[in-house]
Design a protein around this motif. Structure first.
Motif, mmCIF file in Angstrom:
data_model
loop_
_atom_site.group_PDB
_atom_site.id
_atom_site.type_symbol
_atom_site.label_atom_id
_atom_site.label_comp_id
_atom_site.label_asym_id
_atom_site.label_seq_id
_atom_site.Cartn_x
_atom_site.Cartn_y
_atom_site.Cartn_z
ATOM 1 N N ALA A 253 0.148 -0.831 -6.641
ATOM 2 C CA ALA A 253 -0.625 0.223 -5.990
ATOM 3 C C ALA A 253 -1.947 -0.276 -5.428
ATOM 4 C CB ALA A 253 -0.882 1.373 -6.972
ATOM 5 N N ARG A 254 -2.649 -1.156 -6.135
ATOM 6 C CA ARG A 254 -3.991 -1.547 -5.752
ATOM 7 C C ARG A 254 -3.975 -2.797 -4.875
ATOM 8 N NH1 ARG A 254 -7.513 2.587 -6.408
ATOM 9 N NH2 ARG A 254 -7.050 3.705 -8.351
ATOM 10 N N PRO A 255 -4.694 -2.799 -3.746
ATOM 11 C CA PRO A 255 -4.722 -3.996 -2.886
ATOM 12 C C PRO A 255 -5.281 -5.223 -3.586
ATOM 13 C CG PRO A 255 -5.510 -2.069 -1.680
ATOM 14 C CD PRO A 255 -5.367 -1.644 -3.112
ATOM 15 N N SER B 213 -0.364 -2.685 1.244
ATOM 16 C CA SER B 213 -0.878 -1.929 0.105
ATOM 17 C C SER B 213 -2.070 -1.060 0.499
ATOM 18 C CB SER B 213 -1.275 -2.889 -1.026
ATOM 19 O OG SER B 213 -1.779 -2.191 -2.140
ATOM 20 N N GLU B 214 -2.921 -1.566 1.372
ATOM 21 C CA GLU B 214 -4.065 -0.761 1.837
ATOM 22 C C GLU B 214 -3.594 0.445 2.650
ATOM 23 O OE1 GLU B 214 -6.572 -3.401 3.976
ATOM 24 O OE2 GLU B 214 -7.487 -4.282 2.176
ATOM 25 N N ASP B 215 -2.558 0.268 3.472
ATOM 26 C CA ASP B 215 -2.020 1.402 4.236
ATOM 27 C C ASP B 215 -1.450 2.473 3.309
ATOM 28 O OD1 ASP B 215 -2.750 0.224 6.603
ATOM 29 O OD2 ASP B 215 -0.777 -0.641 7.005
ATOM 30 N N ILE B 216 -0.783 2.035 2.248
ATOM 31 C CA ILE B 216 -0.221 2.995 1.293
ATOM 32 C C ILE B 216 -1.343 3.693 0.519
ATOM 33 C CG2 ILE B 216 1.226 3.225 -0.761
ATOM 34 C CD1 ILE B 216 2.884 0.892 0.258
ATOM 35 N N HIS B 217 -2.318 2.916 0.093
ATOM 36 C CA HIS B 217 -3.406 3.474 -0.725
ATOM 37 C C HIS B 217 -4.286 4.425 0.081
ATOM 38 C CE1 HIS B 217 -6.136 3.603 -4.128
ATOM 39 N NE2 HIS B 217 -7.154 3.293 -3.336
#
Length: 274
Positions: A187-189, A104-108
């Motif tokens: 969306a959010r980590p 999720s952090e990589d996407i965000h």
């Protein structure tokens, strides 16, 4: 008198769509290993990411043994054969939550967009993260084994108990696809971590990991009977006590294959739609 000049329009340029390169299974495996190496480099540059995999396996057995030992088995020594396999499964599973949070952090942060622009397999970033996560699982499992022996746990079959720890690492790697799917969906980590911990708390405590099923309410006994964590804990206890691979180990492997077969395509499809 006005002079009108006619200009010849520039020729229309036809823009062709980029050719889609088909990636074979061998190349996909190579790409996944490359992404796994990227995850290992992340651990090297940020070793604090491994602190939970080192400290929780130390704190967990001591706390659970001190709290539940006398109440359930009469003493901590009698409770160790029940607790150590259960804590081993619970703590290694807890270490797998970081997989969904990292995705999720990589996407965000936009890092995953760079991966998509590369000519690599779409499953490589996730598969590589899961392979790198095996280092966390091995580290957590090894620490639990060492702490268990320091607390006085002596299984009847040490080799069987070590084989059970390897089974836990493999099953956790498969279950990590579930947390990867949550990381790709939310969306959010911070929300990913909360949702993963909710799922993990239910799977861990609605099982026979810490207490016998006979002490549970009737409805929770039925939940524990179909909980894959219960089968995994029972498989480790059987390997440690008898040194034999029982039906629980087979069901644990079947459940692991089912989790991968269901959530791996869903995760890749969700990431592709993003």
């Amino acid at each position: 008198m006005t002079v009108t000049t006619e200009t010849t329009p520039a020729p229309t340029r036809v823009v062709r769509a980029p050719r889609v390169t088909r990636i074979g299974p061998v190349a996909a495996v190579a790409h996944s290993l490359m992404m796994a190496w990227r995850g290992l480099l992340t651990f090297r540059h940020s070793p604090q990411l491994l602190y939970d995999a080192l400290l929780l396996p130390i704190v967990g057995p001591v706390l659970f043994g001190s709290i539940f030992g006398t109440a359930i088995a009469g003493s901590m020594a009698a409770y160790l054969p029940i607790m150590i396999p259960g804590v081993l499964v619970q703590i290694v599973l807890t270490s797998s939550v970081a997989t969904g949070v990292q995705l999720s952090e990589d996407i965000h942060s936009g890092v995953f967009d760079r991966f998509v622009a590369m000519p690599i397999a779409r499953s490589a970033p996730v598969a590589g993260a899961l392979l790198a996560g095996m280092v966390r699982y091995l580290l957590a499992a090894t620490t639990v084994v060492i702490v268990g022996f320091c607390m006085g746990y002596r299984p009847e079959h040490t080799a069987g108990f070590l084989a059970g720890a390897v089974l836990v690492v493999l099953a956790t790697t498969a279950i990590s696809w579930l947390f990867a799917f949550i990381g790709a969906t939310i969306a959010r980590p911070a929300a990913v971590q909360g949702m993963c911990m909710l799922v993990l708390t239910f799977l861990g405590f609605a099982s026979n990991a810490l207490v016998p099923e006979e002490s549970m309410p009737t409805w929770m006994q039925h939940v524990s009977d179909v909980n894959p964590v219960s089968y995994l804990v029972s498989a480790v206890r059987t390997l440690a006590a008898d040194g034999a691979v029982g039906s629980d180990a087979c069901w644990s492997l079947v459940a692991s294959v089912v989790v991968v077969a269901v959530f791996a395509p869903l995760t890749v499809r969700t990431l592709r739609s993003r």
